[in-house]
Design a protein around this motif. Structure first.
Motif, PDB file in Angstrom:
ATOM      1  N   TYR A 103       0.855  -1.180   0.000  1.00 48.26           N
ATOM      2  CA  TYR A 103       0.000   0.000   0.000  1.00 48.26           C
ATOM      3  C   TYR A 103       0.895   1.236   0.000  1.00 48.26           C
ATOM      4  O   TYR A 103       1.899   1.289   0.719  1.00 48.26           O
ATOM      5  CB  TYR A 103      -0.869   0.056   1.256  1.00 48.26           C
ATOM      6  CG  TYR A 103      -2.054  -0.876   1.259  1.00 48.26           C
ATOM      7  CD1 TYR A 103      -3.299  -0.466   0.798  1.00 48.26           C
ATOM      8  CD2 TYR A 103      -1.935  -2.173   1.767  1.00 48.26           C
ATOM      9  CE1 TYR A 103      -4.397  -1.312   0.830  1.00 48.26           C
ATOM     10  CE2 TYR A 103      -3.026  -3.034   1.797  1.00 48.26           C
ATOM     11  CZ  TYR A 103      -4.248  -2.595   1.325  1.00 48.26           C
ATOM     12  OH  TYR A 103      -5.338  -3.447   1.351  1.00 48.26           O
ATOM     13  N   VAL A 104       0.528   2.221  -0.790  1.00 48.22           N
ATOM     14  CA  VAL A 104       1.196   3.510  -0.772  1.00 48.22           C
ATOM     15  C   VAL A 104       0.140   4.527  -0.354  1.00 48.22           C
ATOM     16  O   VAL A 104      -0.882   4.690  -1.038  1.00 48.22           O
ATOM     17  CB  VAL A 104       1.790   3.855  -2.152  1.00 48.22           C
ATOM     18  CG1 VAL A 104       2.459   5.213  -2.105  1.00 48.22           C
ATOM     19  CG2 VAL A 104       2.794   2.789  -2.570  1.00 48.22           C
ATOM     20  N   ALA A 132      -3.886   4.609  -1.199  1.00 50.56           N
ATOM     21  CA  ALA A 132      -4.775   4.905  -0.077  1.00 50.56           C
ATOM     22  C   ALA A 132      -4.520   6.314   0.430  1.00 50.56           C
ATOM     23  O   ALA A 132      -3.453   6.898   0.204  1.00 50.56           O
ATOM     24  CB  ALA A 132      -4.567   3.892   1.048  1.00 50.56           C
ATOM     25  N   GLU A 133      -5.505   6.848   1.115  1.00 53.80           N
ATOM     26  CA  GLU A 133      -5.382   8.180   1.706  1.00 53.80           C
ATOM     27  C   GLU A 133      -4.798   8.069   3.115  1.00 53.80           C
ATOM     28  O   GLU A 133      -5.201   7.217   3.916  1.00 53.80           O
ATOM     29  CB  GLU A 133      -6.752   8.840   1.795  1.00 53.80           C
ATOM     30  CG  GLU A 133      -6.705  10.250   2.388  1.00 53.80           C
ATOM     31  CD  GLU A 133      -8.083  10.892   2.481  1.00 53.80           C
ATOM     32  OE1 GLU A 133      -8.226  12.048   2.074  1.00 53.80           O
ATOM     33  OE2 GLU A 133      -9.025  10.206   2.969  1.00 53.80           O
ATOM     34  N   PHE A 134      -3.838   8.946   3.408  1.00 56.73           N
ATOM     35  CA  PHE A 134      -3.288   9.023   4.772  1.00 56.73           C
ATOM     36  C   PHE A 134      -2.809  10.441   5.048  1.00 56.73           C
ATOM     37  O   PHE A 134      -2.063  10.990   4.242  1.00 56.73           O
ATOM     38  CB  PHE A 134      -2.127   8.044   4.963  1.00 56.73           C
ATOM     39  CG  PHE A 134      -1.548   8.136   6.359  1.00 56.73           C
ATOM     40  CD1 PHE A 134      -2.141   7.440   7.394  1.00 56.73           C
ATOM     41  CD2 PHE A 134      -0.449   8.942   6.619  1.00 56.73           C
ATOM     42  CE1 PHE A 134      -1.628   7.554   8.694  1.00 56.73           C
ATOM     43  CE2 PHE A 134       0.062   9.051   7.902  1.00 56.73           C
ATOM     44  CZ  PHE A 134      -0.530   8.358   8.936  1.00 56.73           C
ATOM     45  N   PRO A 141     -10.165   5.718  -0.472  1.00 58.07           N
ATOM     46  CA  PRO A 141      -9.635   4.422  -0.016  1.00 58.07           C
ATOM     47  C   PRO A 141      -8.674   4.587   1.155  1.00 58.07           C
ATOM     48  O   PRO A 141      -7.940   5.583   1.242  1.00 58.07           O
ATOM     49  CB  PRO A 141      -8.897   3.896  -1.267  1.00 58.07           C
ATOM     50  CG  PRO A 141      -9.548   4.587  -2.409  1.00 58.07           C
ATOM     51  CD  PRO A 141      -9.934   5.949  -1.910  1.00 58.07           C
ATOM     52  N   LYS A 142      -8.705   3.630   2.048  1.00 59.60           N
ATOM     53  CA  LYS A 142      -7.812   3.645   3.203  1.00 59.60           C
ATOM     54  C   LYS A 142      -7.151   2.282   3.355  1.00 59.60           C
ATOM     55  O   LYS A 142      -7.608   1.279   2.790  1.00 59.60           O
ATOM     56  CB  LYS A 142      -8.572   3.979   4.487  1.00 59.60           C
ATOM     57  CG  LYS A 142      -9.637   2.950   4.874  1.00 59.60           C
ATOM     58  CD  LYS A 142     -10.272   3.263   6.233  1.00 59.60           C
ATOM     59  CE  LYS A 142      -9.331   2.943   7.378  1.00 59.60           C
ATOM     60  NZ  LYS A 142      -9.988   3.074   8.705  1.00 59.60           N
ATOM     61  N   VAL A 143      -6.084   2.240   4.119  1.00 65.06           N
ATOM     62  CA  VAL A 143      -5.481   0.959   4.486  1.00 65.06           C
ATOM     63  C   VAL A 143      -6.405   0.308   5.511  1.00 65.06           C
ATOM     64  O   VAL A 143      -6.704   0.914   6.554  1.00 65.06           O
ATOM     65  CB  VAL A 143      -4.074   1.152   5.088  1.00 65.06           C
ATOM     66  CG1 VAL A 143      -3.499  -0.194   5.511  1.00 65.06           C
ATOM     67  CG2 VAL A 143      -3.155   1.851   4.092  1.00 65.06           C
TER      68      VAL A 143
END
Length: 278
Positions: A103-104, A132-134, A141-143
């Protein structure tokens, strides 16, 4: 002599099996028994890496750093705020070869644009990356919580700190949630000496080790180890334009350029945290 006959028979059977060819499952077992360090070395040597990025290995020590964090090719790995994808160029072939997942995660979408460019240019290497969004803030999308074996962030905690302590605390809280019990958080960041003014964390790009540990422990992590792999004793940490005075940024331009090139990239802490198993 008679007591050795079973051993001799076993030896003959072993030789016969070898002559006929090893069973498929044995070959697979041997393939998957390769040491993680070998897989990391192969990923560091990947021909898909850019020459400019390879040139910085001498400062960033990717093979030693990933081995210290215990990254394995079959892991579910999360790379936070990848920037131009310096470590992505290593983690993508590593997880692809080992059957893992990468995941990035970064601010949506601007923080992922350069990774998307890599995906468009080389789908074979980067096509399987999960974006993913962070920090996660909404419907993007998220982890997934509890999905990651390892979360890695390289020279980013100071960026979260620029936004204030609350933003940093939230980032560590979200990292804690995405990791499996027993999972690892690996942090590399520019190190501010403990005897220097903590206010410099807001503008210099450097962070105190004690500050990073405090944020991590407040989120529930335990410090599991630290290394001087990425330390640089030549760094004086006291530049008017912060850490960006040093290479690769060299914000002073031609002023004292040779001096800063001789120092090299910044002094960095390398911290390994673990999410408790229970």
């Amino acid at each position: 002599m008679r007591s050795f006959r079973p051993v001799a028979i076993a030896a003959l059977l072993t030789a016969a099996v070898a002559a006929c060819g090893a069973p498929t499952h044995d070959a697979t077992a041997n393939e998957h028994s390769a040491k993680p360090g070998d897989a990391i070395a192969a990923a560091v040597a990947a021909p898909t890496r850019s020459a400019d990025n390879v040139a910085r290995d001498t400062y960033r020590h990717p093979a030693e750093t990933l081995a210290f964090f215990g990254v394995k090719p079959g892991d579910t790995v999360v790379e936070l705020w990848p920037g131009g994808g310096w470590y992505t160029e290593i983690l993508a072939p590593l997880t692809k070869a080992g059957g893992g997942t990468l995941y990035v995660a970064a601010p949506w979408e601007r923080g992922l644009n350069r990774i998307k460019e890599k995906q468009a240019a080389d789908a074979d290497t980067y096509g399987a990356l999960q974006l993913a969004e962070f920090p996660h803030a909404g419907a993007n999308p998220k982890v997934p919580d509890g999905s990651a074996d390892v979360v890695l962030t390289f020279r980013n905690v100071h960026n979260w700190r620029f936004g204030g302590t609350d933003n940093t605390a939230n980032a560590f809280k979200q990292i804690f949630a995405m990791l499996k019990p027993g999972g690892v958080l690996g942090v590399v960041d520019h190190r501010l000496p403990e005897d220097m003014d903590s206010a410099l964390e807001e503008k210099s790009g450097y962070m105190k080790r004690s500050s990073v540990v405090a944020f991590a422990e407040a989120a529930g992590f335990k410090l599991a180890g630290e290394s001087d792999i990425n330390a640089n004793p030549k760094d004086t940490h006291d530049y008017e334009k912060g850490v960006w005075t040093l290479p690769p940024n060299l914000r002073e331009g031609e002023t004292d350029r040779d001096k800063y090139l001789a120092i090299g990239e910044s002094d960095r802490m390398t911290l390994k945290f673990v999410k408790p198993a229970s």
